[in-house]
Scaffold this motif. Sequence first.
Motif, mmCIF file in Angstrom:
data_model
loop_
_atom_site.group_PDB
_atom_site.id
_atom_site.type_symbol
_atom_site.label_atom_id
_atom_site.label_comp_id
_atom_site.label_asym_id
_atom_site.label_seq_id
_atom_site.Cartn_x
_atom_site.Cartn_y
_atom_site.Cartn_z
ATOM 1 N N GLU A 65 0.832 -1.210 0.000
ATOM 2 C CA GLU A 65 0.000 0.000 0.000
ATOM 3 C C GLU A 65 0.867 1.260 0.000
ATOM 4 O O GLU A 65 0.484 2.296 -0.564
ATOM 5 N N LYS A 70 -3.321 5.097 -3.063
ATOM 6 C CA LYS A 70 -4.367 5.762 -3.817
ATOM 7 C C LYS A 70 -4.306 7.275 -3.591
ATOM 8 O O LYS A 70 -3.945 7.709 -2.500
ATOM 9 N N ARG A 195 -7.088 1.719 -9.158
ATOM 10 C CA ARG A 195 -7.725 1.985 -7.866
ATOM 11 C C ARG A 195 -8.581 3.260 -7.946
ATOM 12 O O ARG A 195 -9.658 3.338 -7.339
ATOM 13 N N GLU A 227 -6.188 -3.509 -3.059
ATOM 14 C CA GLU A 227 -7.578 -3.038 -3.140
ATOM 15 C C GLU A 227 -8.515 -4.224 -2.966
ATOM 16 O O GLU A 227 -8.395 -5.223 -3.675
#
Length: 346
Positions: A65, A70, A195, A227
């Motif tokens: 991540e 994102k 995403r 995700e």
Amino acid sequence: MHDAVIVERFLPFYQREICIMNKYFMQVVDRLYFCFHKGLIRVPQKPDSYDFSNLTKKEYLENPELFYEKPHRMPVFTLNRVNDINGIEVFNVHFPSPVSTKHKKNDVAHGLYFKATGEKARASVILLHGWGRSNLLKEKRIALSLARHNINCFILKLPFHFERAPENTWSGEYSITGDIPRTIEGTRQLVIEARTVSSWLRGHSEKVIISGISLGGMIAHLAMAVEPFDAGISILAGGNNASVIWEGIATKGVKDDIQKAGFTREQANHIYKIIDPVVIARHNKTRNILMINGLYDEVMPVRYTTELWEALGRPKIKWYPCAHISIAFFVRSMIKDMIEFIHGHV
């Protein structure tokens, strides 16, 4: 000896012979295709710097991540309707990529959005195409079939392909080369864009599915690791990037370019870890997965598909008696599999 007894006695032999003949036919189709579509990198590519410490941080592998984060703000999506096929609206879509690169054309994400009829679709699919594609005929056929079954489909174009290709390059030429940092950055860019599209699509349907073909399938698996999609469908995908490049029949030009840039297979494999679906599989956040692959694939060798399948905990997998390009003979059945899987799991 009675004819029926003869057939029964020798049927296994005939089946083996038919399988061998089918294997050779499917692989010949692929080999002929790549004789005429060599995907040669015309100007040797190499990185500006050989310091890869910013790409090989241990914390990225522990928490992808951090690498595929994102954007905090949604970019503006611009839609232009280009077609209406029996009530299915087709839009050209573009939006500023959350990731900036050295190439301005590549910093605008492009896609095609097939919107199913009705107020609320059952689900929406993000479809990532393969490497070096010069057209999207197969993807459009899939998208249209999904839309006819009340499933939206957003075909997201890969970095350095189509409108995103820098001047004087073929679609995808800058995607996988001896400039390994650019390859990794383009992969990161696409995962983050997928995403972003996922967040946008959730305003049009409650369920979002990620799907991809070949390279697009590999990147779809990376997206599944960061995700929690409602489902994931990969087609002709595998893992172990460097091995696929070194052994696959479609990537000899890429392998040559990487070697000219001064990298061995082992070095490339080490640097590629953050974009290797097998390495990242332990973080998988998408539980409903269907893998569709070819038994005789020499572009994405079967052992590297199996390696990914094992790393993911052996999700549902369907093998077709084909190679890579020759899956075109099974597109109708493949679409049927996709629709049945979506209806059964979403």
